[in-house]
Write a protein that holds these residues in place. Sequence first.
Motif, PDB file in Angstrom:
ATOM      1  N   UNK A  46       0.834  -1.208   0.000  1.00 19.48           N
ATOM      2  CA  UNK A  46       0.000   0.000   0.000  1.00 19.48           C
ATOM      3  C   UNK A  46       0.865   1.253   0.000  1.00 19.48           C
ATOM      4  N   UNK A  47       2.008   1.207   0.694  1.00 21.44           N
ATOM      5  CA  UNK A  47       2.909   2.363   0.713  1.00 21.44           C
ATOM      6  C   UNK A  47       3.420   2.671  -0.688  1.00 21.44           C
ATOM      7  N   UNK A  48       3.750   1.610  -1.437  1.00 23.78           N
ATOM      8  CA  UNK A  48       4.215   1.793  -2.822  1.00 23.78           C
ATOM      9  C   UNK A  48       3.160   2.513  -3.650  1.00 23.78           C
ATOM     10  N   UNK A  49       1.909   2.118  -3.497  1.00 26.06           N
ATOM     11  CA  UNK A  49       0.832   2.717  -4.280  1.00 26.06           C
ATOM     12  C   UNK A  49       0.453   4.097  -3.769  1.00 26.06           C
ATOM     13  N   UNK A  50       0.630   4.347  -2.472  1.00 25.07           N
ATOM     14  CA  UNK A  50       0.418   5.715  -1.979  1.00 25.07           C
ATOM     15  C   UNK A  50       1.448   6.653  -2.606  1.00 25.07           C
ATOM     16  N   UNK A  51       2.703   6.165  -2.732  1.00 24.80           N
ATOM     17  CA  UNK A  51       3.727   6.968  -3.396  1.00 24.80           C
ATOM     18  C   UNK A  51       3.315   7.264  -4.843  1.00 24.80           C
ATOM     19  N   UNK A  52       2.787   6.256  -5.506  1.00 25.06           N
ATOM     20  CA  UNK A  52       2.351   6.453  -6.894  1.00 25.06           C
ATOM     21  C   UNK A  52       1.226   7.481  -6.959  1.00 25.06           C
ATOM     22  N   UNK A  53       0.323   7.445  -6.001  1.00 22.65           N
ATOM     23  CA  UNK A  53      -0.782   8.402  -5.963  1.00 22.65           C
ATOM     24  C   UNK A  53      -0.250   9.823  -5.784  1.00 22.65           C
ATOM     25  N   UNK A  54       0.713   9.985  -4.875  1.00 26.04           N
ATOM     26  CA  UNK A  54       1.286  11.316  -4.630  1.00 26.04           C
ATOM     27  C   UNK A  54       1.986  11.829  -5.883  1.00 26.04           C
ATOM     28  N   UNK A  55       2.796  10.977  -6.498  1.00 23.39           N
ATOM     29  CA  UNK A  55       3.550  11.387  -7.685  1.00 23.39           C
ATOM     30  C   UNK A  55       2.665  11.677  -8.892  1.00 23.39           C
ATOM     31  N   UNK A  56       1.487  11.059  -8.936  1.00 19.71           N
ATOM     32  CA  UNK A  56       0.579  11.294 -10.062  1.00 19.71           C
ATOM     33  C   UNK A  56      -0.483  12.354  -9.759  1.00 19.71           C
ATOM     34  N   UNK A  57      -0.428  12.924  -8.542  1.00 17.02           N
ATOM     35  CA  UNK A  57      -1.385  13.959  -8.182  1.00 17.02           C
ATOM     36  C   UNK A  57      -2.767  13.436  -7.868  1.00 17.02           C
ATOM     37  N   UNK A  58      -2.869  12.172  -7.461  1.00 18.36           N
ATOM     38  CA  UNK A  58      -4.161  11.539  -7.190  1.00 18.36           C
ATOM     39  C   UNK A  58      -4.492  11.625  -5.693  1.00 18.36           C
ATOM     40  N   UNK A  59      -5.422  12.519  -5.351  1.00 22.59           N
ATOM     41  CA  UNK A  59      -5.857  12.698  -3.961  1.00 22.59           C
ATOM     42  C   UNK A  59      -4.660  12.822  -3.026  1.00 22.59           C
ATOM     43  N   UNK A  60      -3.807  13.793  -3.322  1.00 27.75           N
ATOM     44  CA  UNK A  60      -2.532  13.925  -2.617  1.00 27.75           C
ATOM     45  C   UNK A  60      -2.728  14.146  -1.118  1.00 27.75           C
ATOM     46  N   UNK A  61      -3.722  14.973  -0.742  1.00 25.78           N
ATOM     47  CA  UNK A  61      -3.964  15.221   0.687  1.00 25.78           C
ATOM     48  C   UNK A  61      -4.133  13.910   1.447  1.00 25.78           C
ATOM     49  N   UNK A  62      -5.049  13.092   0.964  1.00 28.71           N
ATOM     50  CA  UNK A  62      -5.355  11.829   1.631  1.00 28.71           C
ATOM     51  C   UNK A  62      -4.214  10.828   1.483  1.00 28.71           C
ATOM     52  N   UNK A  63      -3.597  10.788   0.305  1.00 31.39           N
ATOM     53  CA  UNK A  63      -2.524   9.819   0.060  1.00 31.39           C
ATOM     54  C   UNK A  63      -1.349  10.044   1.008  1.00 31.39           C
ATOM     55  N   UNK A  64      -0.946  11.297   1.187  1.00 30.77           N
ATOM     56  CA  UNK A  64       0.194  11.587   2.043  1.00 30.77           C
ATOM     57  C   UNK A  64      -0.127  11.268   3.506  1.00 30.77           C
ATOM     58  N   UNK A  65      -1.308  11.673   3.952  1.00 24.44           N
ATOM     59  CA  UNK A  65      -1.689  11.395   5.350  1.00 24.44           C
ATOM     60  C   UNK A  65      -1.816   9.897   5.603  1.00 24.44           C
ATOM     61  N   UNK A  66      -2.485   9.186   4.689  1.00 26.40           N
ATOM     62  CA  UNK A  66      -2.675   7.746   4.884  1.00 26.40           C
ATOM     63  C   UNK A  66      -1.352   6.998   4.827  1.00 26.40           C
ATOM     64  N   UNK A  67      -0.465   7.411   3.928  1.00 26.88           N
ATOM     65  CA  UNK A  67       0.836   6.758   3.824  1.00 26.88           C
ATOM     66  C   UNK A  67       1.637   6.955   5.108  1.00 26.88           C
ATOM     67  N   UNK A  85       7.410  16.291   5.378  1.00 30.54           N
ATOM     68  CA  UNK A  85       8.193  17.514   5.181  1.00 30.54           C
ATOM     69  C   UNK A  85       8.451  17.791   3.702  1.00 30.54           C
ATOM     70  N   UNK A  86       8.683  16.745   2.939  1.00 34.26           N
ATOM     71  CA  UNK A  86       9.064  16.907   1.533  1.00 34.26           C
ATOM     72  C   UNK A  86       7.887  17.169   0.606  1.00 34.26           C
ATOM     73  N   UNK A  87       6.703  16.663   0.958  1.00 34.74           N
ATOM     74  CA  UNK A  87       5.584  16.716   0.013  1.00 34.74           C
ATOM     75  C   UNK A  87       4.364  17.480   0.514  1.00 34.74           C
ATOM     76  N   UNK A  88       4.433  18.053   1.710  1.00 32.15           N
ATOM     77  CA  UNK A  88       3.256  18.764   2.209  1.00 32.15           C
ATOM     78  C   UNK A  88       2.935  20.002   1.368  1.00 32.15           C
ATOM     79  N   UNK A  89       3.925  20.525   0.664  1.00 29.90           N
ATOM     80  CA  UNK A  89       3.659  21.693  -0.183  1.00 29.90           C
ATOM     81  C   UNK A  89       2.708  21.353  -1.330  1.00 29.90           C
ATOM     82  N   UNK A  90       2.553  20.077  -1.634  1.00 31.02           N
ATOM     83  CA  UNK A  90       1.620  19.661  -2.680  1.00 31.02           C
ATOM     84  C   UNK A  90       0.180  19.577  -2.165  1.00 31.02           C
ATOM     85  N   UNK A  91       0.008  19.645  -0.855  1.00 28.84           N
ATOM     86  CA  UNK A  91      -1.306  19.484  -0.235  1.00 28.84           C
ATOM     87  C   UNK A  91      -2.017  20.818  -0.088  1.00 28.84           C
TER      88      UNK A  91
END
Length: 294
Positions: A46-67, A85-91
């Motif tokens: 699931x962590x691998x796919x959460x990373x994919x979601x973040x990198x593809x811009x798919x529900x980034x808020x939820x993906x980062x928190x859930x991951x 720290x690295x990806x919260x700017x996308x949220x």
Amino acid sequence: MAAASSRRRAGEKKDLFHVVHKVPAGDSPYVRAKHLQLVEKDAEASIVWFWKAINSGDRVDSALKDMAVVMKQQDRAEEAIEAIRSFRHLCSRQAQESLDNLLIDLYKKCGKVEEQIELLKQKLKMICLGEAFNGKITKTARSHGKKFQVSIQQEMSRILGNLGWAYMQQNNYEAAELVYRKAQTIVPDANRACNLGLCLIKQGRHEEAMQVLEDVLLRRISGLDDDKAVARAEQLLRELCPTTHVSSPLDIGFSFTEEIVERLDLVMNEWTPFRSRRLPVFEELDAFRDQMAC
């Protein structure tokens, strides 16, 4: 007709599956990650796919928190901290408060007390500036699948309680005491009262500690889990004095020293400056507000 009815039943069954397992519908990377997390119970995948979601811009808020939550469960808290720290700017702006709360939990798990204190003080500043809760006086929170309303006062008391605990980890019991006292004036809580009692014990002020703990024992202070708080108060009192007994309410008085009363009054009076032994966070809040007023 039969084919249409069959498709409808299949659709209803699929919808029911999503409701039961609390998995969003669709076939995106985020949906796949949630399926792996909640249905297949495969945290690493699931962590691998959460990373994919973040990198593809798919529900980034939820993906980062859930991951981050899954990483914490997998004892990968350091990675979770770095990810936020690295990806919260996308949220979105609305997600930042939840990310801060996650970071506080992660700092606590990793023993990063200094970082925890700084973030808690930052959250207090946001409340003073009216920036918490996105400018509202209440927010909707969720715990164990249930939604409930939280007021600014409750949130401030909770943050102060966490700050007090962090100061205790540094053995800074004087600072922790002042923070707990401030929290108790906003929203009294039995668990925080126990922590305040422990602070007083650590400072050798046993009579004051006994008064605070006996208030918990006699259920004068409410809390989320009164029974656990009462049991903890009993344990602390036993450790403090093996012959301690529960006094009658008429026997219990308040013998706080004049110094403590004075310091507490100063904290309550809009956190006005106190130069000798004042808690640093309140000095910073005053300075910050003065800068904003200029």
